[in-house]
Design a protein around this motif. Sequence first.
Motif, PDB file in Angstrom:
ATOM      1  N   LEU A  37      80.988  96.660   2.417  1.00  0.00           N
ATOM      2  CA  LEU A  37      81.331  95.889   3.614  1.00  0.00           C
ATOM      3  C   LEU A  37      81.121  94.408   3.323  1.00  0.00           C
ATOM      4  O   LEU A  37      80.022  93.981   2.974  1.00  0.00           O
ATOM      5  CB  LEU A  37      80.479  96.331   4.797  1.00  0.00           C
ATOM      6  N   VAL A  38      82.184  93.629   3.465  1.00  0.00           N
ATOM      7  CA  VAL A  38      82.167  92.197   3.179  1.00  0.00           C
ATOM      8  C   VAL A  38      82.527  91.446   4.449  1.00  0.00           C
ATOM      9  O   VAL A  38      83.470  91.817   5.144  1.00  0.00           O
ATOM     10  CB  VAL A  38      83.164  91.846   2.054  1.00  0.00           C
ATOM     11  N   ALA A  39      81.787  90.393   4.728  1.00  0.00           N
ATOM     12  CA  ALA A  39      82.068  89.555   5.890  1.00  0.00           C
ATOM     13  C   ALA A  39      82.141  88.102   5.458  1.00  0.00           C
ATOM     14  O   ALA A  39      81.496  87.693   4.495  1.00  0.00           O
ATOM     15  CB  ALA A  39      80.970  89.723   6.938  1.00  0.00           C
ATOM     16  N   THR A  40      82.940  87.322   6.172  1.00  0.00           N
ATOM     17  CA  THR A  40      82.932  85.871   6.007  1.00  0.00           C
ATOM     18  C   THR A  40      82.605  85.264   7.356  1.00  0.00           C
ATOM     19  O   THR A  40      82.986  85.786   8.402  1.00  0.00           O
ATOM     20  CB  THR A  40      84.288  85.341   5.502  1.00  0.00           C
ATOM     21  N   TRP A  41      81.870  84.161   7.313  1.00  0.00           N
ATOM     22  CA  TRP A  41      81.445  83.540   8.559  1.00  0.00           C
ATOM     23  C   TRP A  41      81.260  82.047   8.318  1.00  0.00           C
ATOM     24  O   TRP A  41      80.562  81.641   7.409  1.00  0.00           O
ATOM     25  CB  TRP A  41      80.122  84.139   8.995  1.00  0.00           C
ATOM     26  N   SER A  42      81.891  81.254   9.147  1.00  0.00           N
ATOM     27  CA  SER A  42      81.724  79.810   9.058  1.00  0.00           C
ATOM     28  C   SER A  42      80.568  79.390   9.950  1.00  0.00           C
ATOM     29  O   SER A  42      80.650  79.467  11.171  1.00  0.00           O
ATOM     30  CB  SER A  42      83.004  79.087   9.488  1.00  0.00           C
ATOM     31  N   LEU A  43      79.496  78.962   9.335  1.00  0.00           N
ATOM     32  CA  LEU A  43      78.339  78.475  10.082  1.00  0.00           C
ATOM     33  C   LEU A  43      78.226  76.952   9.965  1.00  0.00           C
ATOM     34  O   LEU A  43      77.158  76.387  10.093  1.00  0.00           O
ATOM     35  CB  LEU A  43      77.053  79.132   9.574  1.00  0.00           C
ATOM     36  N   ARG A  44      79.340  76.304   9.738  1.00  0.00           N
ATOM     37  CA  ARG A  44      79.376  74.857   9.540  1.00  0.00           C
ATOM     38  C   ARG A  44      78.629  74.108  10.640  1.00  0.00           C
ATOM     39  O   ARG A  44      77.886  73.175  10.399  1.00  0.00           O
ATOM     40  CB  ARG A  44      80.819  74.363   9.473  1.00  0.00           C
ATOM     41  N   ALA A  45      78.808  74.529  11.866  1.00  0.00           N
ATOM     42  CA  ALA A  45      78.205  73.821  13.003  1.00  0.00           C
ATOM     43  C   ALA A  45      76.901  74.467  13.453  1.00  0.00           C
ATOM     44  O   ALA A  45      76.537  74.390  14.615  1.00  0.00           O
ATOM     45  CB  ALA A  45      79.210  73.781  14.155  1.00  0.00           C
ATOM     46  N   PHE A  46      76.185  75.091  12.538  1.00  0.00           N
ATOM     47  CA  PHE A  46      74.976  75.804  12.924  1.00  0.00           C
ATOM     48  C   PHE A  46      73.703  74.985  12.719  1.00  0.00           C
ATOM     49  O   PHE A  46      72.625  75.439  12.984  1.00  0.00           O
ATOM     50  CB  PHE A  46      74.871  77.118  12.151  1.00  0.00           C
ATOM     51  N   GLY A  47      73.814  73.765  12.270  1.00  0.00           N
ATOM     52  CA  GLY A  47      72.634  72.948  11.998  1.00  0.00           C
ATOM     53  C   GLY A  47      71.889  72.538  13.250  1.00  0.00           C
ATOM     54  O   GLY A  47      72.317  72.757  14.377  1.00  0.00           O
ATOM     55  N   GLY A  48      70.757  71.930  13.066  1.00  0.00           N
ATOM     56  CA  GLY A  48      69.989  71.377  14.161  1.00  0.00           C
ATOM     57  C   GLY A  48      69.262  72.403  15.005  1.00  0.00           C
ATOM     58  O   GLY A  48      69.338  72.369  16.223  1.00  0.00           O
ATOM     59  N   LEU A  49      68.556  73.308  14.376  1.00  0.00           N
ATOM     60  CA  LEU A  49      67.835  74.354  15.093  1.00  0.00           C
ATOM     61  C   LEU A  49      66.760  73.755  15.997  1.00  0.00           C
ATOM     62  O   LEU A  49      65.973  72.916  15.580  1.00  0.00           O
ATOM     63  CB  LEU A  49      67.183  75.318  14.094  1.00  0.00           C
ATOM     64  N   ILE A  50      66.752  74.199  17.231  1.00  0.00           N
ATOM     65  CA  ILE A  50      65.712  73.837  18.189  1.00  0.00           C
ATOM     66  C   ILE A  50      64.709  74.994  18.237  1.00  0.00           C
ATOM     67  O   ILE A  50      65.104  76.149  18.349  1.00  0.00           O
ATOM     68  CB  ILE A  50      66.311  73.607  19.596  1.00  0.00           C
ATOM     69  N   LYS A  51      63.437  74.711  18.150  1.00  0.00           N
ATOM     70  CA  LYS A  51      62.415  75.756  18.127  1.00  0.00           C
ATOM     71  C   LYS A  51      62.107  76.242  19.539  1.00  0.00           C
ATOM     72  O   LYS A  51      61.057  75.947  20.108  1.00  0.00           O
ATOM     73  CB  LYS A  51      61.176  75.251  17.413  1.00  0.00           C
ATOM     74  N   ALA A  52      63.070  76.974  20.086  1.00  0.00           N
ATOM     75  CA  ALA A  52      62.953  77.532  21.437  1.00  0.00           C
ATOM     76  C   ALA A  52      63.845  78.766  21.503  1.00  0.00           C
ATOM     77  O   ALA A  52      64.713  78.972  20.652  1.00  0.00           O
ATOM     78  CB  ALA A  52      63.388  76.515  22.474  1.00  0.00           C
ATOM     79  N   TRP A  53      63.660  79.593  22.520  1.00  0.00           N
ATOM     80  CA  TRP A  53      64.475  80.803  22.689  1.00  0.00           C
ATOM     81  C   TRP A  53      65.715  80.556  23.524  1.00  0.00           C
ATOM     82  O   TRP A  53      66.642  81.360  23.515  1.00  0.00           O
ATOM     83  CB  TRP A  53      63.632  81.921  23.288  1.00  0.00           C
ATOM     84  N   SER A  54      65.761  79.461  24.267  1.00  0.00           N
ATOM     85  CA  SER A  54      66.949  79.114  25.052  1.00  0.00           C
ATOM     86  C   SER A  54      67.030  77.601  25.147  1.00  0.00           C
ATOM     87  O   SER A  54      66.068  76.897  24.853  1.00  0.00           O
ATOM     88  CB  SER A  54      66.883  79.748  26.440  1.00  0.00           C
ATOM     89  N   MET A  55      68.188  77.136  25.554  1.00  0.00           N
ATOM     90  CA  MET A  55      68.421  75.704  25.637  1.00  0.00           C
ATOM     91  C   MET A  55      68.699  75.301  27.076  1.00  0.00           C
ATOM     92  O   MET A  55      69.429  75.994  27.779  1.00  0.00           O
ATOM     93  CB  MET A  55      69.635  75.325  24.786  1.00  0.00           C
ATOM     94  N   PRO A  56      68.151  74.166  27.487  1.00  0.00           N
ATOM     95  CA  PRO A  56      68.526  73.654  28.799  1.00  0.00           C
ATOM     96  C   PRO A  56      70.010  73.280  28.818  1.00  0.00           C
ATOM     97  O   PRO A  56      70.595  72.969  27.779  1.00  0.00           O
ATOM     98  CB  PRO A  56      67.658  72.402  28.957  1.00  0.00           C
ATOM     99  N   GLU A  57      70.625  73.339  29.961  1.00  0.00           N
ATOM    100  CA  GLU A  57      72.040  72.994  30.127  1.00  0.00           C
ATOM    101  C   GLU A  57      72.323  71.613  29.548  1.00  0.00           C
ATOM    102  O   GLU A  57      71.585  70.654  29.790  1.00  0.00           O
ATOM    103  CB  GLU A  57      72.381  73.004  31.615  1.00  0.00           C
ATOM    104  N   GLY A  58      73.383  71.517  28.755  1.00  0.00           N
ATOM    105  CA  GLY A  58      73.845  70.241  28.238  1.00  0.00           C
ATOM    106  C   GLY A  58      73.125  69.716  27.011  1.00  0.00           C
ATOM    107  O   GLY A  58      73.467  68.659  26.511  1.00  0.00           O
ATOM    108  N   VAL A  59      72.134  70.432  26.495  1.00  0.00           N
ATOM    109  CA  VAL A  59      71.406  69.977  25.316  1.00  0.00           C
ATOM    110  C   VAL A  59      72.204  70.343  24.072  1.00  0.00           C
ATOM    111  O   VAL A  59      72.693  71.455  23.941  1.00  0.00           O
ATOM    112  CB  VAL A  59      69.996  70.614  25.260  1.00  0.00           C
ATOM    113  N   LEU A  60      72.345  69.398  23.165  1.00  0.00           N
ATOM    114  CA  LEU A  60      73.044  69.640  21.907  1.00  0.00           C
ATOM    115  C   LEU A  60      72.092  69.331  20.765  1.00  0.00           C
ATOM    116  O   LEU A  60      71.318  68.382  20.875  1.00  0.00           O
ATOM    117  CB  LEU A  60      74.294  68.775  21.810  1.00  0.00           C
ATOM    118  N   PRO A  61      72.092  70.051  19.668  1.00  0.00           N
ATOM    119  CA  PRO A  61      72.960  71.192  19.391  1.00  0.00           C
ATOM    120  C   PRO A  61      72.497  72.431  20.149  1.00  0.00           C
ATOM    121  O   PRO A  61      71.355  72.509  20.577  1.00  0.00           O
ATOM    122  CB  PRO A  61      72.819  71.396  17.882  1.00  0.00           C
TER     123      PRO A  61
END
Length: 83
Positions: A37-61
């Motif tokens: 089983l082979v998968a491809t996935w573009s995670l280009r825009a996955f940077g900027g991890l916030i150390k939380a389980w959810s994000m407040p509305e409008g917060v980027l990334p």
Amino acid sequence: MEPDILAPPQRVATRIARWEESLDALLPAMVDGANLLVATWSLRAFGGLIKAWSMPEGVLPMRNFTDVHLVAVVGRRFDVVVV
């Protein structure tokens, strides 16, 4: 104190379990020596991890611990993942 990425809150654990059930129904099982089983996935825009389980509305990334777990749920169902 930062949340523990290895200890998702119950609402996240429930969401992860639902994703796992859905993926089990959609994807073929990995069978040693029988399939690859082979998968491809573009995670280009996955940077900027916030150390939380959810994000407040409008917060980027919009990347948080829940996102990391959901990516792992998908990725571990494949023998090879090209990112």
